[in-house]
Structure formats: structure tokens, C-alpha cells
Motif scaffolding. Sequence first.
Motif, short mmCIF file in Angstrom:
data_model
loop_
_atom_site.label_atom_id
_atom_site.label_comp_id
_atom_site.label_asym_id
_atom_site.label_seq_id
_atom_site.Cartn_x
_atom_site.Cartn_y
_atom_site.Cartn_z
N PRO A 1 75.02 46.36 70.37
CA PRO A 1 73.78 47.08 70.01
C PRO A 1 73.86 48.59 70.22
CG PRO A 1 73.48 45.97 72.09
CD PRO A 1 74.86 45.62 71.63
N ILE A 2 74.73 49.25 69.47
CA ILE A 2 74.91 50.70 69.66
C ILE A 2 74.03 51.51 68.72
CG2 ILE A 2 77.28 50.42 70.44
CD1 ILE A 2 78.24 51.41 67.70
N TRP A 3 73.47 50.86 67.69
CA TRP A 3 72.88 51.65 66.61
C TRP A 3 71.60 52.36 67.02
CZ3 TRP A 3 76.71 52.44 63.77
CH2 TRP A 3 77.67 51.46 63.60
N ARG A 4 70.80 51.70 67.89
CA ARG A 4 69.56 52.35 68.33
C ARG A 4 69.90 53.65 69.07
NH1 ARG A 4 66.63 51.51 72.88
NH2 ARG A 4 64.60 52.53 72.77
N SER A 5 70.90 53.59 69.95
CA SER A 5 71.29 54.78 70.70
C SER A 5 71.88 55.84 69.77
CB SER A 5 72.32 54.41 71.77
OG SER A 5 71.70 53.62 72.76
N LEU A 6 72.65 55.43 68.80
CA LEU A 6 73.22 56.42 67.88
C LEU A 6 72.12 57.08 67.05
CD1 LEU A 6 76.57 54.76 66.68
CD2 LEU A 6 76.25 56.63 68.31
N ARG A 7 71.08 56.28 66.72
CA ARG A 7 69.94 56.88 65.99
C ARG A 7 69.24 57.92 66.85
NH1 ARG A 7 68.48 52.13 63.76
NH2 ARG A 7 66.77 51.80 65.22
N ILE A 8 69.11 57.60 68.14
CA ILE A 8 68.49 58.57 69.04
C ILE A 8 69.34 59.83 69.13
CG2 ILE A 8 67.92 59.00 71.48
CD1 ILE A 8 67.06 55.98 71.58
N LEU A 9 70.66 59.65 69.22
CA LEU A 9 71.55 60.82 69.28
C LEU A 9 71.38 61.68 68.02
CD1 LEU A 9 73.84 62.44 70.54
CD2 LEU A 9 75.47 60.80 69.61
N LYS A 10 71.27 61.02 66.85
CA LYS A 10 71.07 61.77 65.61
C LYS A 10 69.74 62.53 65.65
CE LYS A 10 73.83 58.59 62.82
NZ LYS A 10 73.89 57.67 61.67
N THR A 11 68.70 61.87 66.16
CA THR A 11 67.39 62.52 66.24
C THR A 11 67.43 63.73 67.15
OG1 THR A 11 66.39 60.34 65.95
CG2 THR A 11 64.95 62.10 66.73
N ILE A 12 68.10 63.57 68.30
CA ILE A 12 68.24 64.71 69.22
C ILE A 12 68.99 65.84 68.52
CG2 ILE A 12 69.29 65.52 71.37
CD1 ILE A 12 68.93 62.63 72.47
#
Length: 416
Positions: A395-406
Motif C-alpha cells: 500500500p504505497i500509493w496513498r503515501s506517494l499521492r501525499i508526497l505529490k501533493t506536498i
Amino acid sequence: GMSTADSDSCDVFVIGGGPAGATAAALLARQGRRVVMAEKAHHPRFHIGESLLPANVELFDRLGVRERVERIGMAKWGAEFVSQEHGRSVRLGFGEGWDKKLTHAWQVRRSDLDEILFRHAAKEGATALEGCRVRDVVFDAEGATVQATLDDGSSRQWRARFVIDASGRDTFMANRLKSKLKNPRHNSSALFGHFRNAWRAEGMYEGYITIFWFKHGWFWYIPLADGTVSVGAVCWPYYLKSRDKPLKEFFADTIALSPELSERLKDAELVDDAVYATGNYSYSGTHCTGERYLMLGDAFAFIDPVFSSGVYLAMHSAFEGAELVATTLDQPSRAPAARRAFERYMRKGPKEFSWFIFRVTNPTMREFFMYPQNPFRVKEALMSLLAGDIHNGTPIWRSLRILKTIYYAVSAANPR
Ligand code: FAD
């Protein structure tokens, strides 16, 4: 001359005997299918692309070649990033990723790796031909007629029910279909060579890949098992256009632009005095399947090699592709849905890696690489991406989405 007497038939014809083709051929032959794989070169043959990802290890296991790859490989436990502008380097171990089982991979000579995979396909029952260049494929209602030219200039012809294009950057099928889309944003080229007596780190850091950023691109530093180190410069196009001297001197001048890399190479000498250059532009096809064919690995898409993802994507696409071929041949009514799923699948890897590749030259993203923090597990997720853990359901995608948002928020606050 053409000898129709030599005509032969098979279930699956594979164009190209690199990692994608050899993996697909082995898997389909293992299912008891008649597979012919044609490779225009002779193994062991040189190929660039020596750094593998931890996610690849499981694929070697499933193929049954893991121990052989381990024997030729230099254990790679992580990646080091060196940034001149930050005056800093950072080592990221794969153990910091989300899935703690994806600990390491290997750096390999591709001549060794690709020969292991090619011979393995033959052992699994595929007819594996070398010195056999596919020149033409014509499809009809029942299958395809494949024509090849052998080393001695003679021709050979096969009937196949299905054709796999695994011809790498030659993009055999995409060229014929004119379905190849070059990516104008990524049009770099690479210069590279192998060095003796180059600096090596101690212990488990010895096999780390190092990426050095410099003003015209980035360098790779890949320690191999025989004690040599592969060094390459991936440069933006304007820089290579500025070359006004022989390749070897230009390469030396380029290395001198990175004091940290120069330090590691101060006692080193080039193996065989040889420097190579290769185009490195990114591309993908408009589609990767037809009723009786599919494209795997670099034959479909190529992305900048900064994250060492090429062999993994090629081999993984072969595992998925072999399933699609089996479905098409055994359960044709299910083929259209399977094809659509495969088309989606083939875009996912390049898309996820590319988002970061396009932005890794951006100061905001560079900052994150050099000072990685782990809020919302974003560092773990990025390490998992760098380990190639993109198809296992981690489940890495939620964190990667957050990284993109940041990233977008910070970029908007600091427009440059
Ligand atoms: P290939 O390995 O290219 O195999 C295709 C084969 O098809 C070749 O052996 C070729 O001879 C054969 N062939 C072609 N046309 C025909 C024909 N008409 N008939 C018969 N045979 C044919 N990847 C990584 O994983 N890690 C890295 O560190 C890395 N670094 C790279 C650095 C550079 C500069 C470049 C350019 C690439 C790098 N890559 C790296 C990418 C990697 O090399 C490729 O993604 C990988 O080789 C793809 O495997 P493949 O089987 O699809 O194609």
C-alpha cells in the motif's frame, strides 16, 4: 536464397532474446507450448543496464535462475545520491522500504545475465536461435508468417499462432506499425565505460549504486562483482551537442565536472580504453497488443534509467505477457478483456516511475531526495518504488499521492 523447405511451425514466435524475450519464452515453453525465440546476436553479447531492483529477485526465483544470478552478481543493498548543490550525499537502504522482505538485488554484467536467461529458456524447451534476425512478420486470419535472415545470409521462415515482440530498443513491431511515440521531454544520451581500480565502499555499501547529479545530467556508479565499476553519464541533449573532441576526452571532461565522482576515480583506469555512447530518449507505443501479437519490455516503452527499472519492467511484462498469450491461445473468448487489462498494466510502471523521473531534477524534489523525511510514510513509499515494489499490492500509493501533493504545494509556494 529463400528455402521454403525449411518452413516450420510453432505456437509462439519470440523476436529477441534479451530479458523480456527469454523470460516469456521460458514460461511459455514450460507450459508445454512450441516456442521459437530468435536473437540476432550471439550470447554472451554486450548490453548496457547493469543495476537490478529487489523486486526482480522474486522473478528470478519463479523462473528458477536465482542462484545462478546471485553467483554472477554484486549484492546491491541500496542507492546513494550525491548532490553537489547540497554539498551532501545520502544512502538509502532498501531495508527502509515498506516491504522489509525486498532487501537487495544485484549489479550484473548484462552479457552474463542475459546469457543465463537465454540458455534457461532453451532448457525449459524453447527453440532458442542465435544469429537469427527477424526481418518480416505478416499476419493473417490464422496466425503469422515470420521471416528471418541467418548469419550466413540465408533465409528461414516459420508459421506461428502468436508473435511476441521483445526486440528491445530496435522496436521491431512499433516501427512497422508506426506506433512509437517519442517523449520530447526526455531526449538525453548516455556516455559510459568500465573502470579498474575505482574506489569501492566497505561492507554492505560496496554494491550500492551511486547517482551523482551534476549540472548537465547525472552519473551512475555501479560496482560489479569482478572488481570493476561501470560509470555512465546521462546528459541532457544540449550538452552532448556541445562536444568538440573525441568521446574519451569528452567523457573525462564530463567526469571532471563532478568533484565527488572524480575523487572516486582518481586512481582508476578505463577497461580496454573504451568509452561508449548511446541514445537514451524515452518512448512508448500507442498500444502494445494486437489480436496475434504483443510487445514486451523496451519493445513497447523505455524510460530514463535513473531508477534502474528497465530489466524489472521487461521481465515483469514477460510474466504478465505469458498469461495473456496463454489466454489468447486457450480461451479466445476471454482474450479481448485480457488484452485491455494488459494494455492498462503496461502503462502503469512507466507512468509511476516517470512522474518522479521528470521531477527529480526539480529543486523541491531534489531536496526531498537529499533530506528524506517520513511523514505519512512517504519515504518508505518512495523506497518501495525505488525497489520496484509496484505490482505486489504493497500500500504505497496513498503515501506517494501525499508526497505529490506536498510537492505541488511547495512548488506553488516557491515558484522558480
Ligand atoms: P533488450 O535487452 O534490448 O533485448 C532485446 C534483444 O532483441 C537484443 O538482444 C537484440 O539483439 C534482439 N533483437 C532486436 N531486434 C531483433 C530482430 N529483428 N531479430 C532478432 N533479435 C532482435 N535497466 C536496468 O534495469 N538497470 C539499469 O541500470 C539500466 N541502465 C540503463 C542505462 C542506459 C544508458 C540504457 C540505454 C538503458 C538502461 N537500462 C537499465 C534499461 C535496460 O537496458 C532495458 O530496459 C532492458 O535491457 C530491456 O530488456 P528487453 O529484453 O526488453 O530488451
